[in-house]
Scaffold this motif. Structure first.
Motif, short mmCIF file in Angstrom:
data_model
loop_
_atom_site.label_atom_id
_atom_site.label_comp_id
_atom_site.label_asym_id
_atom_site.label_seq_id
_atom_site.Cartn_x
_atom_site.Cartn_y
_atom_site.Cartn_z
N ALA A 63 9.60 4.09 -12.09
CA ALA A 63 10.70 3.16 -11.75
C ALA A 63 11.98 3.87 -11.34
O ALA A 63 12.64 3.46 -10.37
N GLY A 64 12.35 4.93 -12.03
CA GLY A 64 13.61 5.61 -11.74
C GLY A 64 13.60 6.41 -10.46
O GLY A 64 14.64 6.95 -10.07
N PRO B 151 0.82 -1.22 0.00
CA PRO B 151 0.00 0.00 0.00
C PRO B 151 0.85 1.27 0.00
O PRO B 151 0.49 2.26 -0.63
N LEU B 152 1.99 1.23 0.71
CA LEU B 152 2.87 2.41 0.70
C LEU B 152 3.39 2.67 -0.70
O LEU B 152 3.44 3.83 -1.15
N PHE B 153 3.79 1.62 -1.39
CA PHE B 153 4.28 1.78 -2.76
C PHE B 153 3.22 2.42 -3.65
O PHE B 153 3.50 3.36 -4.41
N GLU B 154 1.98 1.93 -3.55
CA GLU B 154 0.90 2.50 -4.36
C GLU B 154 0.68 3.96 -4.01
O GLU B 154 0.48 4.82 -4.90
N ALA B 155 0.68 4.27 -2.73
CA ALA B 155 0.47 5.66 -2.30
C ALA B 155 1.60 6.56 -2.78
O ALA B 155 1.37 7.69 -3.23
N ALA B 156 2.84 6.06 -2.70
CA ALA B 156 3.99 6.85 -3.13
C ALA B 156 3.93 7.12 -4.63
O ALA B 156 4.21 8.24 -5.09
N LEU C 281 9.51 14.14 -5.79
CA LEU C 281 9.41 13.08 -4.80
C LEU C 281 10.09 11.79 -5.27
O LEU C 281 9.85 11.31 -6.38
N HIS C 282 10.93 11.22 -4.41
CA HIS C 282 11.57 9.92 -4.63
C HIS C 282 11.37 9.06 -3.39
O HIS C 282 11.08 9.58 -2.31
N CYS C 283 11.57 7.74 -3.54
CA CYS C 283 11.47 6.80 -2.42
C CYS C 283 12.79 6.07 -2.20
O CYS C 283 13.40 5.60 -3.17
N LEU C 284 13.19 5.97 -0.95
CA LEU C 284 14.37 5.21 -0.58
C LEU C 284 13.91 4.01 0.25
O LEU C 284 13.29 4.17 1.30
N THR D 53 9.22 -8.99 -4.94
CA THR D 53 7.97 -8.56 -5.58
C THR D 53 7.88 -7.04 -5.63
O THR D 53 7.45 -6.47 -6.65
N LEU D 54 8.29 -6.38 -4.56
CA LEU D 54 8.25 -4.92 -4.54
C LEU D 54 9.17 -4.34 -5.61
O LEU D 54 8.79 -3.40 -6.33
N ARG D 55 10.35 -4.89 -5.74
CA ARG D 55 11.28 -4.41 -6.77
C ARG D 55 10.70 -4.61 -8.17
O ARG D 55 10.83 -3.74 -9.05
N GLU D 56 10.06 -5.75 -8.38
CA GLU D 56 9.48 -6.03 -9.69
C GLU D 56 8.35 -5.06 -10.01
O GLU D 56 8.23 -4.57 -11.15
N ARG D 57 7.53 -4.76 -9.03
CA ARG D 57 6.44 -3.80 -9.25
C ARG D 57 7.00 -2.41 -9.54
O ARG D 57 6.48 -1.69 -10.41
N ALA D 58 8.05 -2.05 -8.81
CA ALA D 58 8.65 -0.74 -9.05
C ALA D 58 9.26 -0.66 -10.44
O ALA D 58 9.12 0.36 -11.14
N ALA D 59 9.93 -1.73 -10.86
CA ALA D 59 10.58 -1.73 -12.17
C ALA D 59 9.57 -1.62 -13.30
O ALA D 59 9.88 -1.08 -14.37
#
Length: 358
Positions: free
Chosen positions: A239-240, A200-205, A215-218, A228-234
């Motif tokens: 993604a960048g 959910p945090l990934f979707e919100a971000a 805005l970026h995420c670390l 799985t999180l890395r794959e969704r981000a990619a």
């Protein structure tokens, strides 16, 4: 006062960080501390330069004679006033040693799942002090029938000097990520699995990034959900703007680089040490309103409490903290809040008062 800490758990857990911080806090307060700990583990390494004499050992179970031998050896050298334990598998050994040698025992419980019935009934009654690490955890124990007068609350201490804001560190970390000083960096650190609310945090971000180009995420940490999180981000258009560094042993320097910290758990947390450490670095916290997390921040002053897993609410809160003036005021209040409630001198003083009380 002389204190013999016993913590032979080899895992890198919040309880291990608590053990190190509390032992160091008592040394800084002028007390004599010795520790029986797992060799070369997080606790052993964390106490390396603390002035704490360390004895290597491990309790694999209540019958592990090697653990008892190490504790008895340390006891002969120190002659402690208290035995202090942090991990469940050492509760009974410390109670037995304490009874045998007439030494008082203080035990910390960091988890809310129930102990086995016999242990749940006897351990809080046989130990001279039994500590919960949050009011939430204390209530959970009371709900299972432990009398209220047996359970004290002592929060995790945090070394505010170790976690202090550092502008140079911020600049160095941002450069290493290929980012400039104008970047708004949302940070997450911890285990990566469903219960931590990372998806959910990934979707919100990502939704917030659509409205805020700086805005970026670390992402700091590892676990069963990391891949799985890395794959969704990619696969996402953003993604960048997601930066994965994996497991970082010493996360404190990275707090200085963060503009805000997300603590998005959807499963219950007993406390939330990372929230306190981030605030000590002057970083406002977005935290789930669940378990012991609300006790780690002052809602609306040092951060925001949000409904767990609510993507829209988290997106809006992230965007709200993209306002630099709000971040600055909350960050300043956050460090002051930690100094007053969670700093090592404060917690050491409270611990001593509880040990000395009737």
């Amino acid at each position: 006062m002389k204190l013999l800490f016993v913590g032979t758990n080899p895992e890198n857990t919040g309880a291990a960080s608590h053990f190190v911080a509390l032992a160091q806090a008592m040394v800084e307060a002028g007390h004599q501390v010795t520790a029986v700990v797992y060799p070369d583990g997080l606790i052993w390494q964390g106490l390396a330069s603390s002035g704490v004499h360390r004895y290597p050992a491990q309790f694999r179970n209540v019958f592990d004679l090697r653990g008892y031998i190490a504790v008895l050896k340390a006891e002969r050298q120190l002659k402690p006033d208290w035995l202090v334990g942090n991990f469940g598998k050492e509760y009974w050994p410390l109670i037995l040693v304490g009874r045998l040698l007439r030494i008082r025992v203080a035990l910390f419980r960091h988890r809310t799942p129930a102990m086995r019935p016999l242990s749940a009934r006897l351990i809080p009654r046989l130990a001279q002090r039994f500590f919960a690490v949050s009011e939430y955890a204390r209530q959970a124990y009371l709900d299972r029938g432990i009398p209220g007068h047996l359970v004290r609350v002592l929060y995790n201490p945090v070394d505010t000097e170790l976690c202090r804001p550092d502008a140079q560190r911020r600049s160095e970390i941002l450069r290493s990520l290929g980012l400039d000083e104008e970047t708004i960096l949302l940070g997450y650190t911890g285990r990566m699995h469903n219960g931590k609310g990372i998806f959910p945090l990934f979707e919100a971000a990502c939704a917030a990034m659509a409205e805020q180009p700086r805005l970026h995420c670390l992402w700091l940490g590892d676990g069963p959900g990391a891949r799985t999180l890395r794959e969704r981000a990619a696969a996402d258009a953003t993604a960048g703007r997601h930066h994965f560094l994996g497991w970082i042993h010493d996360v404190q320097p990275y707090f200085s680089a963060m503009s805000m910290l997300a603590f998005p758990s959807i499963a219950t947390e007993t406390f939330g040490r990372v929230s306190v450490e981030a605030q000590a670095a002057g970083v406002p916290v977005l935290g789930s309103d669940i378990g012991g997390i609300p006790e780690t921040l002052e809602a609306g002053v040092t951060g925001l409490l949000l409904p767990p897993g609510n993507v829209a609410a988290w997106r809006d809160a992230i965007l709200k903290l993209c306002d630099p003036s709000l971040r600055m005021s909350m960050g300043a209040a956050a460090r002051d809040y930690v100094q007053k409630h969670f700093s090592t001198p404060v917690i050491a003083s409270q611990f001593l008062q509880i040990l000395a009380s009737d």
